[in-house]
Design an enzyme around this catalytic site. Structure first.
Site, mmCIF file in Angstrom:
data_model
loop_
_atom_site.group_PDB
_atom_site.id
_atom_site.type_symbol
_atom_site.label_atom_id
_atom_site.label_comp_id
_atom_site.label_asym_id
_atom_site.label_seq_id
_atom_site.Cartn_x
_atom_site.Cartn_y
_atom_site.Cartn_z
ATOM 1 N N GLY A 165 0.727 -0.759 0.162
ATOM 2 C CA GLY A 165 -0.006 0.090 -0.201
ATOM 3 C C GLY A 165 0.901 1.155 0.212
ATOM 4 O O GLY A 165 1.961 1.507 -0.735
ATOM 5 N N LYS A 184 5.455 -5.745 8.257
ATOM 6 C CA LYS A 184 5.112 -5.049 6.941
ATOM 7 C C LYS A 184 6.649 -4.497 7.309
ATOM 8 O O LYS A 184 6.800 -3.503 8.167
ATOM 9 C CB LYS A 184 3.917 -4.664 8.035
ATOM 10 C CG LYS A 184 3.527 -2.862 6.159
ATOM 11 C CD LYS A 184 2.554 -2.080 7.250
ATOM 12 C CE LYS A 184 1.304 -1.832 6.517
ATOM 13 N NZ LYS A 184 0.309 -0.689 6.941
ATOM 14 N N ASP A 280 -8.761 5.800 9.353
ATOM 15 C CA ASP A 280 -8.726 4.764 8.208
ATOM 16 C C ASP A 280 -9.744 3.294 8.104
ATOM 17 O O ASP A 280 -8.472 2.590 8.078
ATOM 18 C CB ASP A 280 -6.695 4.276 8.057
ATOM 19 C CG ASP A 280 -6.030 4.803 6.799
ATOM 20 O OD1 ASP A 280 -7.445 5.034 5.962
ATOM 21 O OD2 ASP A 280 -5.403 3.988 6.372
HETATM 22 N N1 LIG Z 1 -1.459 -9.331 8.417
HETATM 23 C C1 LIG Z 1 -1.393 -9.322 7.093
HETATM 24 N N2 LIG Z 1 -1.683 -11.017 6.703
HETATM 25 C C2 LIG Z 1 -2.356 -11.321 5.231
HETATM 26 N N3 LIG Z 1 -1.832 -10.162 5.370
HETATM 27 C C3 LIG Z 1 -1.744 -8.855 5.194
HETATM 28 C C4 LIG Z 1 -2.275 -8.364 6.536
HETATM 29 N N4 LIG Z 1 -1.164 -7.274 6.341
HETATM 30 C C5 LIG Z 1 -1.658 -6.343 4.794
HETATM 31 N N5 LIG Z 1 -2.112 -7.356 3.926
HETATM 32 C C6 LIG Z 1 -1.980 -7.692 2.949
HETATM 33 O O1 LIG Z 1 -1.190 -6.637 2.439
HETATM 34 C C7 LIG Z 1 -2.004 -5.428 1.712
HETATM 35 C C8 LIG Z 1 -1.292 -3.795 2.170
HETATM 36 O O2 LIG Z 1 -1.669 -3.841 3.113
HETATM 37 P P1 LIG Z 1 -1.473 -1.908 3.656
HETATM 38 O O3 LIG Z 1 -1.659 -1.956 5.180
HETATM 39 O O4 LIG Z 1 0.072 -2.177 3.394
HETATM 40 O O5 LIG Z 1 -1.882 -1.417 2.080
HETATM 41 P P2 LIG Z 1 -3.441 -1.131 1.545
HETATM 42 O O6 LIG Z 1 -4.349 -1.387 3.393
HETATM 43 O O7 LIG Z 1 -3.514 -0.946 0.632
HETATM 44 O O8 LIG Z 1 -2.967 0.835 2.257
HETATM 45 P P3 LIG Z 1 -2.534 1.713 2.643
HETATM 46 O O9 LIG Z 1 -0.935 2.092 3.299
HETATM 47 O O10 LIG Z 1 -3.297 2.644 2.676
HETATM 48 O O11 LIG Z 1 -2.663 0.940 4.003
HETATM 49 C C9 LIG Z 1 -3.411 -5.336 2.368
HETATM 50 O O12 LIG Z 1 -4.291 -4.741 1.111
HETATM 51 C C10 LIG Z 1 -3.173 -7.275 2.324
HETATM 52 O O13 LIG Z 1 -3.846 -7.596 1.511
HETATM 53 MG MG LIG Z 2 -3.587 -1.157 4.940
#
Ligand SMILES: Nc1ncnc2c1ncn2[C@@H]1O[C@H](COP(=O)(O)OP(=O)(O)OP(=O)(O)O)[C@@H](O)[C@H]1O
Ligand SMILES: [Mg+2]
Ligand SMILES: *[C@@H]1O[C@H](CO)[C@@H](O)[C@H](O)[C@H]1NC(C)=O
Ligand SMILES: *[C@@H]1O[C@H](CO)[C@@H](O)[C@H](O)[C@H]1NC(C)=O
Ligand SMILES: CC(=O)N[C@H]1CO[C@H](CO)[C@@H](O)[C@@H]1O
Length: 446
Positions: A165, A184, A280
């Site tokens: 993300g 992350k 968020d």
């Molecule tokens: N704990 C987790 N277990 C499995 N998949 C995850 C987990 N956390 C995140 N993800 C996957 O990684 C993706 C990216 O998450 P991330 O929070 O970085 O970005 P986002 O939610 O799409 O945007 P933002 O950065 O605005 O939050 C998520 O949409 C999900 O599919």
């Molecule tokens: Mg996210």
């Protein structure tokens, strides 16, 4: 009970045994040997009454009918004493087992309390992954070594990427056969650092079934890592917009996701002290585990309710989910989360994205698109996600649409509290999925 009272109890019980037997059997009528003194289990019984043995051994032999009487008495005495003996042994072993159990328990408690302090090695995180799976303990967060993350994520390999993300990429990490986690990786300046600090301090205080568990973190130079529990079914967004296009999400599962999100938010708004505003809420921040539990994630923007309306809080959030009053005046309350919840609910109902591009460089929000059709019962079925259309009870559909309309009201005071939303979803979710809806026989597919 302490040991002294136990000892006293045993003494008085043994005295009781002795006096019972001596009452039943006149020692002068006994034939040698004295039955109880030969019993090796109760050697002390001869001690307080040393005169008993000489008396018995020097006893007078009786004969005839009287002799029969005596052996009856001996029999009774034997039964009484052995019963009492058995009772004492049973009591003692019970006491011993209880004591042991308590001892073991306090021992493991000690180990658990020490665990976070040990830090930095593989042991704690694995223990933590295990214990969080059982959902027992309020976790404090562990620092995890960088090289451990490198090893577990195959050096942050492409094959391990779960998603990405604005903040950074998320990698699948395997610490052992059983222990998976999501890591992350956050890069960048002071902004990312602040969100990282915020998320660690916020999530380390929260332990709730509908909020993601933070297992640990790591800081390596400019790069920061957050290690979460693995959510095997990804985000709600990927379920709805991914290759399956929501076809695995039945109506009842969608209602369950809505209920879970409402439960998580209710916890933040009503049961945290001070109350927390997530800020968020969106479908990509709603993650789904292998049992289809939905949990809230991404607490980088979350704020305690006490500092609401502070103009110096930077305006942030995601377009399409941000409440109008927050966008216009920067006014931030728990009702901003309720608005975002309403948007997620519309996504669940319609299967559409929060913001669709209708023409080049022109976007339409799901709220302005759905609003005119939500209020009209004859139009409503037409906007439902085609993969679940006509598969739900119409009364339930009307009810959910009414909740969605209320949640996305432009005027925050017209929106319901998340508690009210939560209670309106419980009757729509089947009992097996955590609600109170009893499905008729034969059960519909859930
Ligand atoms: N704990 C987790 N277990 C499995 N998949 C995850 C987990 N956390 C995140 N993800 C996957 O990684 C993706 C990216 O998450 P991330 O929070 O970085 O970005 P986002 O939610 O799409 O945007 P933002 O950065 O605005 O939050 C998520 O949409 C999900 O599919
Ligand atoms: Mg996210
Ligand atoms: C507003 O927030 C800033 C930093 O986020 C803080 O320094 C300030 O004290 C806050 N003001 C109030 C009134 O809470
Ligand atoms: C609801 O929609 C139907 C069909 O589109 C239309 O005929 C009717 O006038 C609408 N009702 C209201 C109250 O808007
Ligand atoms: C709908 C969906 O993707 N369900 C999957 C959730 O995760 C479990 C365990 O990984 C799978 O078995 C399901 O198919």
């Amino acid at each position: 009970m302490n040991l002294l009272t136990l000892f006293k109890l045993i003494c008085s019980l043994s005295f009781l045994v002795w006096s019972c037997s001596s009452a039943a059997i006149d020692p002068t009528h006994l034939s040698p040997p004295w039955p109880l003194t030969t019993d090796p289990v109760l050697p002390t019984q001869t001690q307080p009454f040393p005169h008993a043995k000489p008396q018995s051994s020097g006893g007078v032999y009786a004969s005839g009918k009287h002799n029969e009487d005596v052996s009856n008495k001996i029999l009774i005495a034997l039964i009484v004493s052995s019963t009492l003996l058995a009772a004492i042994v049973l009591f003692l072993s019970c006491f011993w087992i209880c004591k042991r159990r308590n001892f073991d328990k306090s021992n493991t408690d000690d180990e658990e309390n020490l665990e976070p302090a040990k830090g930095i090695s593989l042991g704690p995180i694995l223990g933590k992954v295990g214990s969080l799976r059982t959902g027992s303990r309020k976790g404090s967060v562990t620092v995890i070594e960088y090289k451990l993350l490198v090893a577990a994520t195959n050096n942050f390999g492409e094959d391990n990427v779960l998603g990405g993300g604005g903040g950074g990429r998320v990698y699948k990490a395997r610490f052992s056969d059983q222990n998976l986690a999501a890591v992350k990786k956050l890069q960048g300046g002071p902004e990312a650092a602040r969100e990282f600090e915020n998320e660690v301090s916020c999530l380390s205080k929260i332990n709730h079934q509908n909020v993601i568990s933070l297992l640990g973190y790591c800081i390596h130079g400019d790069t920061r890592f957050l290690v979460y529990e693995m959510m095997h079914n990804g985000s709600l967004e990927s379920q709805l917009q991914g290759p399956s296009r929501g076809s695995t999400l039945t109506w009842h599962l969608r209602m369950r996701v809505a209920l879970d999100v409402a439960r998580g938010l209710e916890y933040l708004h009503e049961r945290c002290n001070p109350p927390v505003i997530h800020r968020d809420i969106k479908s990509s921040n709603i993650l789904i585990d292998s049992n289809f539990n939905a949990k809230l994630s991404d607490f980088g923007l979350a704020v305690a309710n006490g500092i609401q309306n502070n103009k110096s809080i930077k305006l942030s959030g995601t377009l399409g989910y941000v409440a109008p009053e927050y966008l216009v005046d920067g006014k931030l309350t728990d009702k901003s989360d309720v608005y975002a919840f309403g948007v997620v609910l519309l996504e669940l109902l319609t299967g559409r994205k929060a913001v669709e591009s209708v023409a080049p460089s022109q976007c339409q929000s799901i709220v302005s698109w759905a609003m005119p059709q939500l209020a009209n019962r004859s139009k409503l079925p037409g906007i439902v996600d085609p993969v679940i259309r006509n598969m739900m009870d119409l009364k339930h559909l009307y009810q959910v649409a009414a909740v969605a309309v209320l949640c996305v009201q432009p005027e925050p005071s017209y929106r319901p509290l998340i508690t009210d939303v939560l209670h309106s979803f419980i009757p729509l979710v089947p009992v097996e999925l955590g609600g109170s809806l009893r499905l008729p026989d034969p059960p519909q597919s859930i």
